[in-house]
Write a protein that holds these residues in place. Sequence first.
Motif, mmCIF file in Angstrom:
data_model
loop_
_atom_site.group_PDB
_atom_site.id
_atom_site.type_symbol
_atom_site.label_atom_id
_atom_site.label_comp_id
_atom_site.label_asym_id
_atom_site.label_seq_id
_atom_site.Cartn_x
_atom_site.Cartn_y
_atom_site.Cartn_z
ATOM 1 N N PHE A 18 -40.977 14.533 -32.194
ATOM 2 C CA PHE A 18 -40.346 15.631 -32.933
ATOM 3 C C PHE A 18 -39.499 15.027 -34.053
ATOM 4 O O PHE A 18 -38.554 14.281 -33.808
ATOM 5 C CB PHE A 18 -39.464 16.454 -31.994
ATOM 6 C CG PHE A 18 -38.768 17.604 -32.663
ATOM 7 C CD1 PHE A 18 -39.493 18.693 -33.139
ATOM 8 C CD2 PHE A 18 -37.394 17.607 -32.809
ATOM 9 C CE1 PHE A 18 -38.852 19.762 -33.758
ATOM 10 C CE2 PHE A 18 -36.741 18.674 -33.419
ATOM 11 C CZ PHE A 18 -37.476 19.746 -33.892
ATOM 12 N N SER A 20 -37.009 15.501 -37.210
ATOM 13 C CA SER A 20 -36.043 16.465 -37.745
ATOM 14 C C SER A 20 -35.424 16.022 -39.064
ATOM 15 O O SER A 20 -34.862 16.850 -39.793
ATOM 16 C CB SER A 20 -34.922 16.701 -36.723
ATOM 17 O OG SER A 20 -34.305 15.471 -36.363
ATOM 18 N N ASN A 21 -35.487 14.728 -39.376
ATOM 19 C CA ASN A 21 -34.953 14.242 -40.645
ATOM 20 C C ASN A 21 -35.856 14.756 -41.777
ATOM 21 O O ASN A 21 -37.043 14.417 -41.824
ATOM 22 C CB ASN A 21 -34.932 12.717 -40.636
ATOM 23 C CG ASN A 21 -34.320 12.126 -41.897
ATOM 24 O OD1 ASN A 21 -34.401 12.700 -42.978
ATOM 25 N ND2 ASN A 21 -33.713 10.963 -41.763
ATOM 26 N N TYR A 37 -39.375 20.954 -39.821
ATOM 27 C CA TYR A 37 -39.538 19.952 -38.783
ATOM 28 C C TYR A 37 -41.023 19.616 -38.661
ATOM 29 O O TYR A 37 -41.884 20.404 -39.064
ATOM 30 C CB TYR A 37 -39.027 20.469 -37.436
ATOM 31 C CG TYR A 37 -37.613 20.991 -37.490
ATOM 32 C CD1 TYR A 37 -36.527 20.160 -37.243
ATOM 33 C CD2 TYR A 37 -37.365 22.330 -37.802
ATOM 34 C CE1 TYR A 37 -35.226 20.638 -37.294
ATOM 35 C CE2 TYR A 37 -36.059 22.819 -37.865
ATOM 36 C CZ TYR A 37 -34.998 21.977 -37.616
ATOM 37 O OH TYR A 37 -33.722 22.454 -37.687
ATOM 38 N N THR A 49 -41.546 25.633 -39.722
ATOM 39 C CA THR A 49 -40.669 26.130 -40.780
ATOM 40 C C THR A 49 -40.542 27.641 -40.604
ATOM 41 O O THR A 49 -41.020 28.201 -39.606
ATOM 42 C CB THR A 49 -41.225 25.758 -42.171
ATOM 43 O OG1 THR A 49 -40.296 26.159 -43.175
ATOM 44 C CG2 THR A 49 -42.574 26.394 -42.435
ATOM 45 N N LEU A 76 -36.834 27.896 -32.557
ATOM 46 C CA LEU A 76 -37.420 26.563 -32.678
ATOM 47 C C LEU A 76 -37.796 25.970 -31.326
ATOM 48 O O LEU A 76 -38.876 25.380 -31.163
ATOM 49 C CB LEU A 76 -36.443 25.634 -33.411
ATOM 50 C CG LEU A 76 -36.908 24.194 -33.615
ATOM 51 C CD1 LEU A 76 -38.134 24.136 -34.512
ATOM 52 C CD2 LEU A 76 -35.771 23.359 -34.215
ATOM 53 N N PHE A 94 -37.565 12.046 -29.892
ATOM 54 C CA PHE A 94 -36.850 12.714 -30.978
ATOM 55 C C PHE A 94 -36.035 11.681 -31.746
ATOM 56 O O PHE A 94 -35.752 10.591 -31.242
ATOM 57 C CB PHE A 94 -35.945 13.840 -30.461
ATOM 58 C CG PHE A 94 -34.751 13.372 -29.664
ATOM 59 C CD1 PHE A 94 -33.540 13.108 -30.279
ATOM 60 C CD2 PHE A 94 -34.840 13.188 -28.283
ATOM 61 C CE1 PHE A 94 -32.435 12.674 -29.564
ATOM 62 C CE2 PHE A 94 -33.748 12.754 -27.547
ATOM 63 C CZ PHE A 94 -32.536 12.492 -28.186
ATOM 64 N N HIS A 98 -30.652 11.439 -36.008
ATOM 65 C CA HIS A 98 -30.562 12.626 -36.845
ATOM 66 C C HIS A 98 -30.349 13.923 -36.071
ATOM 67 O O HIS A 98 -29.561 14.777 -36.483
ATOM 68 C CB HIS A 98 -31.815 12.769 -37.714
ATOM 69 C CG HIS A 98 -31.725 13.873 -38.710
ATOM 70 N ND1 HIS A 98 -32.179 15.154 -38.447
ATOM 71 C CD2 HIS A 98 -31.199 13.905 -39.956
ATOM 72 C CE1 HIS A 98 -31.944 15.908 -39.491
ATOM 73 N NE2 HIS A 98 -31.360 15.186 -40.414
ATOM 74 N N LEU A 99 -31.024 14.107 -34.967
ATOM 75 C CA LEU A 99 -30.948 15.365 -34.221
ATOM 76 C C LEU A 99 -29.541 15.567 -33.659
ATOM 77 O O LEU A 99 -28.977 14.671 -33.036
ATOM 78 C CB LEU A 99 -31.959 15.366 -33.074
ATOM 79 C CG LEU A 99 -32.224 16.732 -32.441
ATOM 80 C CD1 LEU A 99 -33.034 17.597 -33.397
ATOM 81 C CD2 LEU A 99 -32.977 16.573 -31.119
ATOM 82 N N LYS A 103 -28.894 20.667 -30.871
ATOM 83 C CA LYS A 103 -30.351 20.811 -30.889
ATOM 84 C C LYS A 103 -30.988 20.064 -29.719
ATOM 85 O O LYS A 103 -31.952 20.537 -29.116
ATOM 86 C CB LYS A 103 -30.905 20.269 -32.212
ATOM 87 C CG LYS A 103 -30.839 21.243 -33.374
ATOM 88 C CD LYS A 103 -31.959 22.265 -33.292
ATOM 89 C CE LYS A 103 -32.085 23.067 -34.585
ATOM 90 N NZ LYS A 103 -30.934 23.849 -34.938
#
Length: 286
Positions: A18, A20-21, A37, A49, A76, A94, A98-99, A103
């Motif tokens: 996954f 996310s960045n 994502y 999106t 999401l 993940f 970033h996440l 989340k």
Amino acid sequence: MLENLIEKMKKEYIDGFFISNPYNVHYISGFREKFAYALITEKGKYILTDGRHKEIASKTTKGFEIIDWQQKKNKLKQAVDEIIKKEGVKRLGFEAEHLTYKKFTELYDMVDAEITPVIGLVEQLRVVKTDEEIENLRKASQINDRVFERLLKNIKVGKTEKEISALCNYYVRLEGGDTQISENIFLTGSRSSQIMASPSDRKIEEGDLLLINYGASYNGYLTDFSRTVVVGKEPTPKQREAYEVVKEAQMAAIKAIKAGVLAKEPFYASEKVFKDTGYRKYHYEG
């Protein structure tokens, strides 16, 4: 590119990833949107999106299934869970750097798979630029040069930092840069030593040093451009001395940049110039 990513996923013992960045989403898929994502498995590629961006996502990606996560009851996390069930994902990685924790907890509570953090998986691929990426950076740098030529004709005594900053944004767009522009820096007189401050209503005075820092982006590839000019008159001996020290340090750093050297080596090369000239306390790390 995706084949290399999947190989790296296997080494991390994950069968789903996954992303996310938004910079990594863009790199992997070609779709550039802040709140998008991506989810990658060995056999499936997905962009998650909302409905506003589905059309552009379908036009800028190839081979990706576009999922509107806003249409899901649980948003999401439900969209992710449905994909991993469809793909049979057992261990979902993940982006730990970033996440957000919020989340992560949402995914952990909702998703029917083991959730595991990974670091730098896409970034490892991004280290070595493709020919297309290099061309994007080249075009962005060329935009910087053209913008600077335009600015020189408009930097005058009496103009404010904000006025020059606004012109810069306008010229970047006019010359073909991306419309999403990071804040630029225009600092005059005594404010030029602040380096990272925001443009203000301060007016340029005759003989001021004007610090200029901006960077055009082209197809999402951002550059950095910095210059210092004296406005309205010839530089004083002290201004010229400081300018020459910085120029010498910059050339020393550039000379030290070679394949295989550590990133700190160019820094130390520039630092030595400052030490030798008595300006060491003004040599900042960034």
